[in-house]
Scaffold this motif. Structure first.
Motif, PDB file in Angstrom:
ATOM      1  N   VAL A  99       1.520   4.536  -1.261  1.00 33.35           N
ATOM      2  CA  VAL A  99       0.740   5.575  -1.933  1.00 33.35           C
ATOM      3  C   VAL A  99       1.556   6.845  -2.160  1.00 33.35           C
ATOM      4  O   VAL A  99       1.034   7.829  -2.698  1.00 33.35           O
ATOM      5  CB  VAL A  99      -0.532   5.914  -1.130  1.00 33.35           C
ATOM      6  CG1 VAL A  99      -1.438   4.698  -1.030  1.00 33.35           C
ATOM      7  CG2 VAL A  99      -0.182   6.463   0.252  1.00 33.35           C
ATOM      8  N   ALA A 133       2.051   1.344   4.106  1.00 37.09           N
ATOM      9  CA  ALA A 133       1.249   0.775   5.186  1.00 37.09           C
ATOM     10  C   ALA A 133       1.990   0.789   6.517  1.00 37.09           C
ATOM     11  O   ALA A 133       1.389   1.042   7.570  1.00 37.09           O
ATOM     12  CB  ALA A 133       0.855  -0.657   4.825  1.00 37.09           C
ATOM     13  N   ASN A 144       0.246  10.153   4.485  1.00 31.91           N
ATOM     14  CA  ASN A 144       0.244   8.794   3.954  1.00 31.91           C
ATOM     15  C   ASN A 144       1.482   8.534   3.102  1.00 31.91           C
ATOM     16  O   ASN A 144       1.914   9.382   2.319  1.00 31.91           O
ATOM     17  CB  ASN A 144      -1.007   8.559   3.107  1.00 31.91           C
ATOM     18  CG  ASN A 144      -2.264   8.531   3.940  1.00 31.91           C
ATOM     19  OD1 ASN A 144      -2.230   8.228   5.135  1.00 31.91           O
ATOM     20  ND2 ASN A 144      -3.386   8.850   3.322  1.00 31.91           N
ATOM     21  N   LYS A 192       0.831  -1.222   0.000  1.00 32.55           N
ATOM     22  CA  LYS A 192       0.000   0.000   0.000  1.00 32.55           C
ATOM     23  C   LYS A 192       0.860   1.264   0.000  1.00 32.55           C
ATOM     24  O   LYS A 192       0.627   2.214   0.752  1.00 32.55           O
ATOM     25  CB  LYS A 192      -0.977  -0.017   1.177  1.00 32.55           C
ATOM     26  CG  LYS A 192      -1.965  -1.172   1.094  1.00 32.55           C
ATOM     27  CD  LYS A 192      -2.905  -1.199   2.276  1.00 32.55           C
ATOM     28  CE  LYS A 192      -3.990  -2.239   2.086  1.00 32.55           C
ATOM     29  NZ  LYS A 192      -3.471  -3.610   1.869  1.00 32.55           N
TER      30      LYS A 192
END
Length: 215
Positions: free
Chosen positions: A42, A199, A196, A40
């Protein structure tokens, strides 16, 4: 522990060993996107949207962009959907750069460019916006590489850098970013904290404006 997590972690051991880091990425290039998506990651999307915001606020849809450490071209691919940008990119790994070229998002892409080197590659220009996503992370470059990125920005140009949380803590990035050595070349304009990234943990996103003839 997943294979993708392990592959990412194994890339974090090459501080001050550019040849070793390059070899690792040459082998990893075919699986890189899959591994990062699995975790993940991003950061490229965040960085691309941030660049688009900076271009909208301070530049234009035709702003020239330099993707420093472009990897497989994820930032460029996202950016190409947001505006008619001219994007050049470099990466330490020839195989990663070849993957980036396949996205067709870049005007020029060069592999074998070490951002730890203190000078700008003569094949490249100076740009309205310099972006570096995923480079200032464990085992990759020291904070002093920020000075190299500043060299790729035109006077009054913007530099956007992400710093993974654990990297910033281990290397003292913030202290360097606020040091007279950096301030004499570029002013820190903005810091987006703990946003962000992947993960496992977040990152800070920093915006600098290179010194020039107008504020």
């Amino acid at each position: 522990m997943s294979k993708s997590f392990t592959n990412i972690a194994q890339s974090h051991v090459f501080f001050d060993d550019s040849p070793g880091l390059k070899t690792y990425y040459e082998d990893w290039a075919p699986r890189y996107d899959v591994d990062l998506a699995d975790q993940k990651w991003v950061a490229p999307r965040v960085a691309a949207n941030f660049v688009h915001l900076l271009a909208s606020a301070y530049g234009s849809p035709e702003s020239t962009i330099f993707d420093a450490g472009c990897g497989t071209g994820l930032v460029g691919a996202f950016l190409s959907k947001l505006g008619d940008y001219v994007i050049d990119g470099v990466d330490l790994s020839e195989n990663m750069a070849a993957e980036a070229a396949r996205t067709k998002a870049y005007r020029k892409v060069y592999g074998g460019v070490d951002l730890s080197a203190p000078t700008r590659d003569e094949r490249l220009d100076q740009y309205d916006i310099v972006v570096s996503s995923g480079v200032f992370t464990l085992g990759h470059v020291r904070p002093t590489a920020l000075l190299t990125l500043i060299e790729y920005a035109r006077p009054n140009g913007l530099i956007l850098v992400s710093t993974r949380g654990s990297y910033a803590t281990e290397t003292g990035f913030e202290e360097f970013a606020r040091s007279p050595e950096v301030a004499g070349r570029a002013a820190l304009r903005f810091k987006l904290e703990d946003a962000n990234y992947i993960a496992e943990e977040g990152a800070d996103y920093w915006v600098f404006r290179k010194a020039g003839t107008r504020s």
